[in-house]
Design a protein around this motif. Structure first.
Motif, PDB file in Angstrom:
ATOM      1  N   ASN A   8      97.947 -47.243 -26.152  1.00  0.00           N
ATOM      2  CA  ASN A   8      96.683 -47.158 -25.438  1.00  0.00           C
ATOM      3  C   ASN A   8      96.480 -48.365 -24.541  1.00  0.00           C
ATOM      4  O   ASN A   8      95.935 -48.257 -23.443  1.00  0.00           O
ATOM      5  N   LYS A  43      98.860 -50.025 -23.082  1.00  0.00           N
ATOM      6  CA  LYS A  43      99.734 -49.837 -21.929  1.00  0.00           C
ATOM      7  C   LYS A  43      99.139 -48.812 -20.973  1.00  0.00           C
ATOM      8  O   LYS A  43      99.179 -48.964 -19.766  1.00  0.00           O
ATOM      9  N   ALA A  44      98.572 -47.767 -21.545  1.00  0.00           N
ATOM     10  CA  ALA A  44      97.992 -46.734 -20.689  1.00  0.00           C
ATOM     11  C   ALA A  44      96.787 -47.265 -19.925  1.00  0.00           C
ATOM     12  O   ALA A  44      96.593 -46.933 -18.770  1.00  0.00           O
ATOM     13  N   SER A  45      95.992 -48.101 -20.575  1.00  0.00           N
ATOM     14  CA  SER A  45      94.809 -48.612 -19.896  1.00  0.00           C
ATOM     15  C   SER A  45      95.183 -49.591 -18.796  1.00  0.00           C
ATOM     16  O   SER A  45      94.439 -49.764 -17.843  1.00  0.00           O
ATOM     17  N   LYS A  46      96.383 -50.207 -18.903  1.00  0.00           N
ATOM     18  CA  LYS A  46      96.777 -51.152 -17.863  1.00  0.00           C
ATOM     19  C   LYS A  46      97.264 -50.428 -16.615  1.00  0.00           C
ATOM     20  O   LYS A  46      97.349 -51.003 -15.550  1.00  0.00           O
ATOM     21  N   ALA A  47      97.641 -49.159 -16.780  1.00  0.00           N
ATOM     22  CA  ALA A  47      98.122 -48.390 -15.645  1.00  0.00           C
ATOM     23  C   ALA A  47      96.985 -48.179 -14.657  1.00  0.00           C
ATOM     24  O   ALA A  47      95.894 -47.779 -15.029  1.00  0.00           O
ATOM     25  N   GLU A  48      97.259 -48.481 -13.415  1.00  0.00           N
ATOM     26  CA  GLU A  48      96.187 -48.421 -12.429  1.00  0.00           C
ATOM     27  C   GLU A  48      96.007 -46.995 -11.912  1.00  0.00           C
ATOM     28  O   GLU A  48      94.891 -46.610 -11.575  1.00  0.00           O
ATOM     29  N   PRO A  54      97.226 -42.647 -12.082  1.00  0.00           N
ATOM     30  CA  PRO A  54      97.822 -41.634 -12.952  1.00  0.00           C
ATOM     31  C   PRO A  54      99.347 -41.635 -12.867  1.00  0.00           C
ATOM     32  O   PRO A  54     100.027 -41.404 -13.875  1.00  0.00           O
ATOM     33  N   ALA A  82     100.676 -44.251 -15.078  1.00  0.00           N
ATOM     34  CA  ALA A  82     100.538 -43.858 -16.481  1.00  0.00           C
ATOM     35  C   ALA A  82     101.634 -42.874 -16.874  1.00  0.00           C
ATOM     36  O   ALA A  82     102.219 -42.978 -17.962  1.00  0.00           O
ATOM     37  N   LYS A  93      93.360 -38.702 -13.820  1.00  0.00           N
ATOM     38  CA  LYS A  93      92.669 -39.853 -14.391  1.00  0.00           C
ATOM     39  C   LYS A  93      92.308 -39.634 -15.851  1.00  0.00           C
ATOM     40  O   LYS A  93      91.968 -40.593 -16.550  1.00  0.00           O
ATOM     41  N   GLN A 129      94.001 -41.607 -19.228  1.00  0.00           N
ATOM     42  CA  GLN A 129      93.588 -42.824 -19.922  1.00  0.00           C
ATOM     43  C   GLN A 129      92.639 -42.533 -21.072  1.00  0.00           C
ATOM     44  O   GLN A 129      92.383 -43.403 -21.903  1.00  0.00           O
ATOM     45  N   GLN A 130      92.133 -41.309 -21.111  1.00  0.00           N
ATOM     46  CA  GLN A 130      91.219 -40.962 -22.190  1.00  0.00           C
ATOM     47  C   GLN A 130      91.945 -40.348 -23.383  1.00  0.00           C
ATOM     48  O   GLN A 130      91.296 -40.042 -24.388  1.00  0.00           O
TER      49      GLN A 130
END
Lengths: 194, 197
Positions: free
Chosen positions: A14, A16-21, A23, A26, A68, A71-72
């Protein structure tokens, strides 16, 4: 301990995924982390490299469409495994349940004779093909659980999450599946060796 | 005992087979191919916006070109009037009884004749041509110049036949039409102090 490790992996994913700017970033992160797992899940169902790779590609393209919302996702690994599982089953939907037929018996003809060691039995590919036939002949719920259990990257908790069943049901189904396979394999080997 | 050994061996066999069941490796470069496909798809998802922009820009450019062509076509239908003619103060035109063909013949007189009546005739021709063409804006009437006032004064007092004779060039008698032969010979114009040359 295993549960703590799993939670840690989820938290790490999570982060790592949140750091992705974007889609795309990600999805690229998911490709780097889980391509092998996704491929093996697809291969366990489709039993073909070409079809499995097509299913993997289709899986990540579906993931990209989420945009998007990626990230959820709370547990990307299980979520991704569920997507590829569905994609692989859709591809295989045209195939019927396999039954032990003359082809299987023909494969058994190529097995080593009675008294051969385990290594000798496993050396040839015929026994592996026989096992594929036997797994294909299992009832659907047992077959699915057994196929997912053969993927090294998945544990019983994740399999339960993918199939939407309790973890105990996963273990129960695995036991029943193994029992049926042993019975069928034993009968085939006895039939060969007389 | 043998049965247990068989059972044990069968378990080991099954475990080995199941461990190899999904232990497959993808072909080399799978991850690279997937990344390329995903990036291409992401690019296509972005491009519709850019494509829409280009489509709208092209449509706007086409509309602008069509509008410009229509405007050019509309302006081309207008009289391409000579700015010198339109801007110069126009003298008051005295209508003559000569037909337009006569006007044209008068206009073709040699330029050596610089009598005011010939110049007046030329102006008549120009005005006649102008009248044939529709104009959106008529020239603003300007007060006559001194020369024009003198001419008007002369024309007001001179007989018509004298004016006609002044407007015609000297031609051989053979070229005269029968109608022209009926016109009596006019004596030279008496030089006046106000005559314009």
């Amino acid at each position: 301990m295993a549960g703590q490790v799993m939670v840690g992996e989820v938290i790490l994913e999570n982060i790592k995924a949140s750091k992705a700017e974007t889609p795309l970033e990600a999805v690229e992160a998911l490709v780097a982390q889980h391509t092998l797992m996704v491929f093996r899940i697809a291969y366990s169902v489709l039993r073909n490299h070409h079809d499995a790779e097509d299913a993997v590609q289709e899986c990540f393209l579906r993931v990209l469409k989420y945009g998007k919302d990626l990230q959820q996702v709370r547990n990307p690994k299980t979520w991704l495994a569920r997507i590829i599982w569905t994609a692989a089953l859709d591809r295989r939907s045209s195939r019927n349940t396999v039954s032990v037929d003359d082809e299987t018996r023909e494969l058994l003809e190529h097995l080593p004779d009675r008294g051969a060691s385990l290594d000798e039995l496993l050396a040839g590919k015929e026994l592996q093909q026989v096992l594929e036939k036997l797994i294909g002949s299992l009832p659907e719920e047992l077959r699915h659980t057994l196929q997912l259990s053969t993927v090294q990257e998945l544990n019983s908790v994740e399999i339960a999450g993918m199939l939407n069943i309790p973890e105990n049901s996963v273990r129960t189904r695995l036991m029943r599946a193994r029992k049926l396979l042993k019975e069928k394999l034993s009968s085939l080997l006895e039939a060969k060796h007389g | 005992m043998a049965e247990q050994d068989n059972e044990k061996q069968l378990d080991q066999l099954l475990d080995s087979l199941l461990s190899r069941y999904s232990d497959a490796q993808p072909r080399p470069g799978l991850e690279t191919r997937i990344l390329a496909t995903v990036r291409a798809q992401a690019g296509e998802q972005k491009s519709p916006g850019w494509q829409q922009i280009w489509v709208w820009a092209g449509a706007a450019a086409a509309i602008a070109i069509v509008a410009a062509l229509m405007m050019m076509n509309h302006s081309a239908r207008k009289v391409p009037g000579s700015p010198t003619i339109a801007n110069t103060p126009q003298p008051s035109v005295i209508p003559l009884k000569n037909p337009p063909a006569e006007h044209q013949r008068i206009a073709e007189e040699p330029p050596e004749r610089k009598h005011s009546p010939s110049r007046q005739a030329q102006r008549v021709v120009v005005s006649a041509v102008r009248e044939e063409v529709r104009r959106d804006v008529f020239p603003t009437p300007a007060p006559p110049s001194d020369q024009e006032r003198l001419l008007l004064g002369y024309l007001a007092g001179a007989p018509q036949q004298e004016i006609i004779a002044q407007s015609r060039p000297d031609r051989p008698a053979a070229e005269e039409t029968p109608e022209e032969q009926l016109v009596p010979e006019i004596q030279p114009v008496i030089q006046r102090s106000n005559s314009t040359r």
